[in-house]
Design an enzyme around this catalytic site. Structure first.
Site: not given
Ligand code: NI
Length: 394
Positions: A79, A137-138, A363
């Site tokens: 993702d 996953e986030e 990020h």
């Molecule tokens: Ni990651």
């Protein structure tokens, strides 16, 4: 073991093309439809048994070795994040407001490269490889949902491996650490309730902003004064929302934050003190406080035996690399749920290149990594899978 690196280098173009394609078409958690489509197409093309639609968009494939033996689960996350990309790369995101800013595009490409390497070596495999391409996953709980839908059953894995490209460190660095390596995380929300009123007549109101301010300060005493200086914890308040006008005392204020810990006892202590401090400070200021804490993930804990095997392997597969056996981060990862059930190892592989300005943190809108990490990571993972199957079988 060096041959895995040679073979991964031979198909570098394949890995690169996939990674850039995923990067150009990022998809948020549980929406990885296009990505999962490419993943399953590639796995089918190898003639593998493929299951799609696990936890919405997850894909699972099996590589059966020529000889029987244990089952190794290899997990790759797919993702992207809700971030507007600012890298200016030719392969930048074509999906406005969505970006692969954590490297999961790389992980998916690495996973497909590993599938090709292991498929080519299936005659030597003593056991089964379970390739897991995970959605969301986030912070959306993709791993937990895959487990709920049976990813750890039929067959049950004997060990589980995953890795993360790591822009905190340069290409050539590998971090494999026993014990806890990524933190348990909670997201917390506090609503401080007072009584609104005129800013010029504070004695007729109950000011939740003043109470909330004291709470933000008071919470910092948990790490400073309650947690042992030899243990680790983070308490962060990242959002304060309350009030609109310069001359109005608002009725409520909302705070949002996160708690990160490695040790379950430290976590319990931090949560207990968190509640006491919030409630009692609110009370001292004649306010009420409501706390909602939601558990994001447990800590990622590496099995010491499997981890030490992985450490040995690095010198054989990537002889030019530097092995760091103490890397830990307060970030969270939902591989934690898999490693709660199955012993295994979560590895970090350095991906930054400062000279090429490929060193923005994870990020970040300018996050990008040195793509030469792709064959290195694929070789490490393939060798790790083969190696751990044969050791585990003995
Ligand atoms: Ni990651």
């Amino acid at each position: 073991m060096n041959r895995y690196l040679n073979e991964a280098n031979e198909i570098f173009e394949y890995s690169l093309e996939l990674r850039r394609d995923f990067h150009m078409h990022p998809e948020l958690g549980f929406q990885e439809v296009r990505t999962a489509g490419i993943v399953s197409r590639e796995l089918y093309s190898l003639g593998l048994e493929v299951t799609t639609g696990v936890a919405e968009t997850g894909v699972v494939a099996m590589i059966e070795g020529a000889q029987p033996g244990p089952v190794a689960l290899l997990r790759f996350d797919m993702d992207a994040l809700p971030i507007q990309e600012e890298t200016g790369a030719e392969y930048a995101s074509q999906n406005p407001g969505v970006m692969h800013a954590c490297g999961h595009d790389g992980h998916t490409a690495i996973g497909l490269t590993v599938a090709r390497l292991l498929h080519a070596h299936r005659q030597e495999l003593k056991g089964t490889i379970k390739l897991v391409f995970q959605p969301a996953e986030e912070g959306l709980g993709g791993a937990k949902r895959m487990i709920h839908e049976g990813v750890l059953d039929n067959p049950r894995p004997d060990l589980a491996l995953a890795l993360h490209v790591w822009n905190d460190k340069p290409l050539g660095w590998v971090g494999i650490t026993p014990g806890p390596v990524m933190a348990a995380g909670e997201s917390v929300r506090i609503v401080v309730i007072g009584k609104g009123g005129h800013g010029a007549m504070p004695h007729l109101a109950v000011d939740p902003l003043l109470a909330a301010s004291q709470i933000v300060v008071g919470l910092q005493s948990i790490v400073a004064r309650n947690v042992s200086p030899l243990k680790t914890a983070v308490v962060t308040i990242g959002a304060v929302h309350g009030g609109e006008a310069f001359n109005v005392i608002p009725p409520t204020v909302e705070l949002k934050g996160t708690i990160r810990t490695f040790d379950p006892e430290v976590r319990a202590l931090v949560l207990e003190r968190f509640e006491q401090i919030v409630e009692r400070i609110a009370e001292a200021f004649n306010c009420q406080a409501k706390i909602e804490a939601s558990f994001l993930t447990p800590a990622v804990v590496n099995d010491s035996t499997i981890t030490s095997r992985m450490q040995t392997l690095v010198g054989q597969v990537l002889p030019e690399s530097t092995l760091d056996t103490e890397e830990r981060t307060m970030g969270s990862e939902d591989m934690a749920y898999i490693l709660q059930d199955v012993p295994g190892c979560f590895m970090f592989i350095g991906s930054a290149n400062a000279e090429k300005q490929l060193n923005a943190p994870h990020h970040h809108p300018r996050f990008d990594f040195d793509e030469r990490v792709l064959p290195r990571a694929a070789a490490l993972m393939a060798a790790a899978a083969v190696g751990s199957l044969s050791v585990h079988a003995n």
